[in-house]
Write a protein that holds these residues in place. Structure first.
Motif, mmCIF file in Angstrom:
data_model
loop_
_atom_site.group_PDB
_atom_site.id
_atom_site.type_symbol
_atom_site.label_atom_id
_atom_site.label_comp_id
_atom_site.label_asym_id
_atom_site.label_seq_id
_atom_site.Cartn_x
_atom_site.Cartn_y
_atom_site.Cartn_z
ATOM 1 N N SER A 223 0.833 -1.207 0.000
ATOM 2 C CA SER A 223 0.000 0.000 0.000
ATOM 3 C C SER A 223 0.862 1.250 0.000
ATOM 4 C CB SER A 223 -0.913 0.010 1.235
ATOM 5 O OG SER A 223 -1.844 -1.041 1.173
ATOM 6 N N LEU A 224 2.002 1.182 0.700
ATOM 7 C CA LEU A 224 2.926 2.322 0.745
ATOM 8 C C LEU A 224 3.466 2.629 -0.649
ATOM 9 C CD1 LEU A 224 4.567 4.411 2.336
ATOM 10 C CD2 LEU A 224 6.279 2.616 2.758
ATOM 11 N N ILE A 225 3.860 1.586 -1.380
ATOM 12 C CA ILE A 225 4.362 1.789 -2.746
ATOM 13 C C ILE A 225 3.285 2.418 -3.629
ATOM 14 C CG2 ILE A 225 4.913 0.537 -4.867
ATOM 15 C CD1 ILE A 225 6.866 -1.100 -3.442
ATOM 16 N N LYS A 226 2.060 1.896 -3.538
ATOM 17 C CA LYS A 226 0.962 2.444 -4.345
ATOM 18 C C LYS A 226 0.689 3.899 -3.985
ATOM 19 C CE LYS A 226 -1.308 -2.051 -4.828
ATOM 20 N NZ LYS A 226 -2.456 -2.889 -4.424
ATOM 21 N N GLY A 227 0.756 4.202 -2.680
ATOM 22 C CA GLY A 227 0.525 5.574 -2.242
ATOM 23 C C GLY A 227 1.608 6.523 -2.722
ATOM 24 N N ILE A 228 2.861 6.055 -2.677
ATOM 25 C CA ILE A 228 3.985 6.890 -3.118
ATOM 26 C C ILE A 228 3.861 7.221 -4.602
ATOM 27 C CG2 ILE A 228 6.475 6.845 -3.572
ATOM 28 C CD1 ILE A 228 6.823 5.409 -0.892
ATOM 29 N N ILE A 229 3.584 6.211 -5.424
ATOM 30 C CA ILE A 229 3.512 6.466 -6.863
ATOM 31 C C ILE A 229 2.352 7.404 -7.186
ATOM 32 C CG2 ILE A 229 2.093 4.448 -7.442
ATOM 33 C CD1 ILE A 229 5.028 5.730 -9.557
ATOM 34 N N GLN A 230 1.222 7.275 -6.473
ATOM 35 C CA GLN A 230 0.092 8.167 -6.712
ATOM 36 C C GLN A 230 0.434 9.606 -6.329
ATOM 37 O OE1 GLN A 230 -1.347 5.820 -8.715
ATOM 38 N NE2 GLN A 230 -3.230 6.939 -8.193
ATOM 39 N N ARG A 231 1.145 9.756 -5.202
ATOM 40 C CA ARG A 231 1.552 11.095 -4.769
ATOM 41 C C ARG A 231 2.551 11.705 -5.746
ATOM 42 N NH1 ARG A 231 -0.332 15.298 -2.709
ATOM 43 N NH2 ARG A 231 -1.395 13.939 -1.189
ATOM 44 N N LEU A 232 3.503 10.900 -6.208
ATOM 45 C CA LEU A 232 4.500 11.396 -7.165
ATOM 46 C C LEU A 232 3.824 11.856 -8.456
ATOM 47 C CD1 LEU A 232 7.331 8.721 -6.716
ATOM 48 C CD2 LEU A 232 7.473 11.149 -6.120
ATOM 49 N N PHE A 312 -9.601 -6.375 -16.942
ATOM 50 C CA PHE A 312 -9.045 -6.217 -18.290
ATOM 51 C C PHE A 312 -7.621 -6.764 -18.398
ATOM 52 C CE2 PHE A 312 -11.654 -2.328 -17.366
ATOM 53 C CZ PHE A 312 -12.831 -2.864 -17.877
ATOM 54 N N GLY A 313 -7.096 -7.333 -17.293
ATOM 55 C CA GLY A 313 -5.771 -7.932 -17.334
ATOM 56 C C GLY A 313 -4.787 -7.320 -16.363
ATOM 57 N N ILE A 314 -3.547 -7.830 -16.417
ATOM 58 C CA ILE A 314 -2.481 -7.430 -15.495
ATOM 59 C C ILE A 314 -1.278 -6.972 -16.300
ATOM 60 C CG2 ILE A 314 -1.128 -8.139 -13.480
ATOM 61 C CD1 ILE A 314 -2.911 -10.655 -13.396
ATOM 62 N N ILE A 315 -0.567 -5.958 -15.784
ATOM 63 C CA ILE A 315 0.642 -5.441 -16.429
ATOM 64 C C ILE A 315 1.772 -5.484 -15.413
ATOM 65 C CG2 ILE A 315 1.704 -3.489 -17.632
ATOM 66 C CD1 ILE A 315 -1.235 -2.489 -18.131
ATOM 67 N N ARG A 316 2.866 -6.198 -15.744
ATOM 68 C CA ARG A 316 3.987 -6.330 -14.815
ATOM 69 C C ARG A 316 5.312 -6.300 -15.580
ATOM 70 N NH1 ARG A 316 0.422 -5.355 -11.920
ATOM 71 N NH2 ARG A 316 -0.316 -6.451 -10.067
ATOM 72 N N GLN A 317 6.367 -5.888 -14.875
ATOM 73 C CA GLN A 317 7.713 -5.946 -15.438
ATOM 74 C C GLN A 317 8.382 -7.244 -15.009
ATOM 75 O OE1 GLN A 317 10.840 -3.422 -13.777
ATOM 76 N NE2 GLN A 317 11.598 -2.957 -15.830
ATOM 77 N N LEU A 344 6.659 1.936 -14.772
ATOM 78 C CA LEU A 344 5.408 1.394 -15.298
ATOM 79 C C LEU A 344 4.896 0.252 -14.413
ATOM 80 C CD1 LEU A 344 6.078 1.197 -19.162
ATOM 81 C CD2 LEU A 344 4.716 2.882 -17.938
ATOM 82 N N HIS A 345 5.823 -0.605 -14.007
ATOM 83 C CA HIS A 345 5.462 -1.749 -13.158
ATOM 84 C C HIS A 345 4.760 -1.281 -11.884
ATOM 85 C CE1 HIS A 345 6.001 -5.637 -11.074
ATOM 86 N NE2 HIS A 345 6.344 -4.911 -10.028
ATOM 87 N N TYR A 346 5.351 -0.315 -11.193
ATOM 88 C CA TYR A 346 4.777 0.146 -9.925
ATOM 89 C C TYR A 346 3.510 0.984 -10.156
ATOM 90 C CZ TYR A 346 9.033 -1.604 -7.867
ATOM 91 O OH TYR A 346 10.051 -2.434 -7.475
ATOM 92 N N TYR A 347 3.463 1.688 -11.253
ATOM 93 C CA TYR A 347 2.258 2.452 -11.574
ATOM 94 C C TYR A 347 1.058 1.516 -11.769
ATOM 95 C CZ TYR A 347 -0.901 5.606 -14.101
ATOM 96 O OH TYR A 347 -1.992 6.342 -14.496
ATOM 97 N N PHE A 348 1.306 0.398 -12.466
ATOM 98 C CA PHE A 348 0.221 -0.537 -12.759
ATOM 99 C C PHE A 348 -0.026 -1.542 -11.630
ATOM 100 C CE2 PHE A 348 1.214 0.596 -17.305
ATOM 101 C CZ PHE A 348 -0.009 1.209 -17.554
ATOM 102 N N LYS A 396 14.793 3.994 -8.478
ATOM 103 C CA LYS A 396 15.661 3.486 -7.406
ATOM 104 C C LYS A 396 14.917 3.433 -6.075
ATOM 105 C CE LYS A 396 20.152 4.261 -5.190
ATOM 106 N NZ LYS A 396 21.366 5.132 -5.151
ATOM 107 N N ALA A 397 14.159 4.495 -5.773
ATOM 108 C CA ALA A 397 13.419 4.545 -4.503
ATOM 109 C C ALA A 397 12.357 3.444 -4.434
ATOM 110 C CB ALA A 397 12.766 5.914 -4.338
ATOM 111 N N LEU A 398 11.608 3.258 -5.519
ATOM 112 C CA LEU A 398 10.567 2.234 -5.539
ATOM 113 C C LEU A 398 11.175 0.834 -5.475
ATOM 114 C CD1 LEU A 398 8.212 3.787 -8.229
ATOM 115 C CD2 LEU A 398 7.827 3.702 -5.768
#
Length: 428
Positions: A223-232, A312-317, A344-348, A396-398
């Protein structure tokens, strides 16, 4: 808490995996050396042999039933109503996606089940079980167990969990596998005194509590990762240090066939690109995988299969260091840089971002099937930093946070292996 055994419980690691078959073999070897009606791993204060019995002798087995779903008044009641998809994720279930009324319950073959009922999936995904925290009912995909007087309810839960292989053996069906209430009742088990039941249940409950805590740690980090990317994204677009970029400008379809026969992988919501055999226990690939798509380290993979809250599916690196193969139904894309693919990976990772990106791309096919072609997948935009330096620093941070999640996942994996070992060694 001492345990008496010729073999101490091993400490598990990813490199020293011990599967159920190995544990069962060890159990039979130890048991055969004494030929006693007792488990190989036991608390030292207990010496009596266990009693031969059946599940039907120590529990009442109740099937499920579904009311008339066309009658809307049957739903939105106060009685929790479970489906198999909700079982096995938690030991104690306190909520459900649906609730049913008393009238709706009476219009079906389902029963009102008391608090503490063991909900056992009996169709398709056979052998998953949870304990109902409140009164509830179920659909036909269950055989629910109510412990008889003098039987520890949690002991019964773990006993049933240890018999999953037998449940699967007894299942039958042409369209889908299913096990009947009568077959569940006939399963032979061995049961100790109530004091020993209590001790075994307490030990396994402690491990389950630790597993639940570990799962919460991982959930909070994710949840922290998702929150960080949304804030960024929000701050970057507001300050105009980020901009919308078409995926076609930063991704290119790889289009490389698996002529080298790399191992076949799948896409997991929680783990990412995983080996089918190691993660799923078996391969679902075709006999010849030469027509499969190659995935290299850092590639973006799009699977069109709907799952959970991502219809609609999953997107991953791919974080796999070596090349792997995936189904030809997957789209595989090479990013301009590993760091761009990483963002992209963390965004999705956020299902909302994935759904919002994919929904405008949907092209309905025959019979209204949802379809997004590999080329069409690239025809929408996502936010990215304008500066290359910021792309590097964000990635790097993510990645640092993800490294922490990997370590916590390894700990969870170890705990689950320890529990599986004990389920094999504490029961007969």
């Amino acid at each position: 808490m001492a345990i008496n055994s010729k073999n101490k419980v091993p400490e598990f690691s990813i490199e020293q995996e011990q599967n159920e078959f190995a544990a069962s073999t060890e159990r039979e070897k130890i048991k055969g050396s004494k030929n006693l009606n007792v488990p190989p791993l036991r608390f030292p204060e207990f010496t009596d042999e266990w009693t031969d019995t059946t599940i039907g002798s120590i529990a009442t087995v109740v099937g499920g039933g579904t009311p008339d779903t066309t009658q809307k008044d049957n739903w939105d009641g106060n009685i929790l109503w479970y489906t198999p998809s909700e079982i096995g994720k938690e030991k104690y279930l306190s909520d459900s996606e649906r609730r049913i009324t008393n009238i709706g319950l009476k219009s079906s073959g389902a029963k009102l089940l008391p608090k503490g009922t063991i909900l056992l999936t009996s169709r398709a995904t056979i052998g998953e079980c949870s304990i109902a925290a409140y009164e509830c009912s179920t659909n036909q995909g269950f055989q629910s167990l109510i412990a008889n007087q003098g039987v520890n309810n949690e002991f019964l839960f773990y006993l049933v969990a240890s018999k999953r292989r037998e449940l699967l053996k007894r299942a039958c069906g042409s369209t889908f596998l299913e096990i009947s209430a009568n077959e569940v009742r006939k399963i032979k088990v061995k049961s100790p005194s109530i004091d020993e039941q209590n001790k075994i249940a307490s030990l396994l409950a402690l491990i389950d509590e630790r597993i639940a805590t570990q799962s919460r740690i991982i959930d909070k980090l994710q949840s922290l990762i998702k929150g960080i990317i949304q804030r960024l994204v929000h701050d970057g677009l507001e300050k105009e240090t980020w901009h919308k970029v078409m995926l076609s400008e930063i991704l290119s379809e790889r289009n490389e066939l698996n002529i080298e026969y790399y191992p076949v992988h799948s896409v997991s919501v929680s783990v990412g690109i995983v080996n089918q055999v190691e993660y799923l226990g078996r391969s679902f690939a075709a006999k010849d995988t030469a027509h499969y798509n190659v995935v290299k380290y850092g590639d973006i993979v799009y699977t069109k299969s709907p799952t959970g809250n991502q219809p609609f599916g999953i997107i991953r690196q791919s974080q796999c260091q070596n090349s792997v193969a995936v189904s030809p139904l997957y789209g595989v894309y090479k990013p301009d840089s590993f760091e761009i693919g990483n963002i992209l990976h963390y965004y999705f990772l956020n299902p909302l971002n994935t759904n919002n990106y994919l929904f405008p791309l949907i092209q309905k096919g025959a019979k209204n099937t949802i379809n997004i072609t590999n080329r069409r997948f690239l025809e929408n935009s996502i936010p990215l930093p304008i500066s290359n330096d910021e792309i590097l620093s964000v990635s790097k941070a993510l990645s640092s946070l993800n490294t922490k999640i990997v370590l916590e996942n390894n700990t969870l994996y170890t705990l689950l292996k320890q529990k599986r070992y004990l389920l094999n060694m504490l029961f007969i």
